[in-house]
Design a protein around this motif. Structure first.
Motif, PDB file in Angstrom:
ATOM      1  N   GLY A 134     -28.453 -54.822  -5.684  1.00 42.97           N
ATOM      2  CA  GLY A 134     -28.659 -53.481  -5.155  1.00 42.97           C
ATOM      3  C   GLY A 134     -27.327 -52.839  -4.842  1.00 42.97           C
ATOM      4  N   GLY A 152     -26.910 -51.546   5.400  1.00 43.10           N
ATOM      5  CA  GLY A 152     -28.131 -51.489   4.596  1.00 43.10           C
ATOM      6  C   GLY A 152     -28.138 -52.533   3.531  1.00 43.10           C
ATOM      7  N   SER A 181     -25.369 -49.241  -2.880  1.00 43.79           N
ATOM      8  CA  SER A 181     -25.458 -48.066  -2.027  1.00 43.79           C
ATOM      9  C   SER A 181     -24.427 -47.072  -2.534  1.00 43.79           C
ATOM     10  CB  SER A 181     -25.184 -48.431  -0.563  1.00 43.79           C
ATOM     11  OG  SER A 181     -26.248 -49.205  -0.048  1.00 43.79           O
ATOM     12  N   ASN A 192     -30.061 -48.877  -2.289  1.00 42.75           N
ATOM     13  CA  ASN A 192     -30.483 -49.108  -0.908  1.00 42.75           C
ATOM     14  C   ASN A 192     -30.317 -47.875  -0.024  1.00 42.75           C
ATOM     15  OD1 ASN A 192     -30.936 -51.870  -1.543  1.00 42.75           O
ATOM     16  ND2 ASN A 192     -28.740 -52.219  -1.354  1.00 42.75           N
ATOM     17  N   ARG A 193     -29.110 -47.331  -0.023  1.00 44.36           N
ATOM     18  CA  ARG A 193     -28.799 -46.192   0.844  1.00 44.36           C
ATOM     19  C   ARG A 193     -27.877 -45.217   0.121  1.00 44.36           C
ATOM     20  NH1 ARG A 193     -27.683 -48.329   7.033  1.00 44.36           N
ATOM     21  NH2 ARG A 193     -29.885 -48.711   7.469  1.00 44.36           N
TER      22      ARG A 193
END
Length: 128
Positions: free
Chosen positions: A46, A128, A48, A83-84
């Motif tokens: 993942g 995050g 961000s 994620n963010r």
């Protein structure tokens, strides 16, 4: 134009990609941005995004078309891997856009930070 800000430390330690938006968003910069994000998503669990918006003078029609094609083909993967998103800007209208996106895109937290709080944005992304 969207420019990738290369920061291997942030990417390697926290999975954070940083981009700068300055001027008009065109097709080439949009495609290059999405390729970079999708490429990093393939090699990690993942990512961000830290998106610095110093100025934005619109989006070209062909960039909008690419955005629509991206949404139709890769949005599910994007939603599951990002994620963010931290928006770093002094543009108040982006806070409204980020708030709407935060509700429309489940699974991705979005927050807006002023330029003087960019370190706080990075710290938030790391959480995050």
């Amino acid at each position: 134009m969207i420019t990738h800000i290369e920061d291997r430390t942030l990417l390697n330690e926290a999975g954070i990609l940083t981009f700068e938006v300055d001027g008009k968003v065109d097709k080439v910069s949009f495609i290059n941005t999405m390729r970079k994000v999708l490429s990093e998503m393939e090699t990690s669990e993942g990512v961000s995004l830290c998106i610095r918006v110093s100025s934005i003078q619109g989006v070209t029609l062909d960039a909008l078309w690419e955005g629509l094609k991206f949404a139709l083909t890769s949005l599910q993967e994007f939603l599951s891997q990002v994620n963010r998103i931290a928006w770093v800007t002094d543009k108040q209208w982006l806070a409204v856009v980020a708030n709407v996106e935060d509700k429309l895109l489940p699974g991705i937290d979005e927050q807006v930070f002023p330029f003087e709080q960019e370190e706080d944005a990075i710290a938030w992304l790391k959480q995050g």
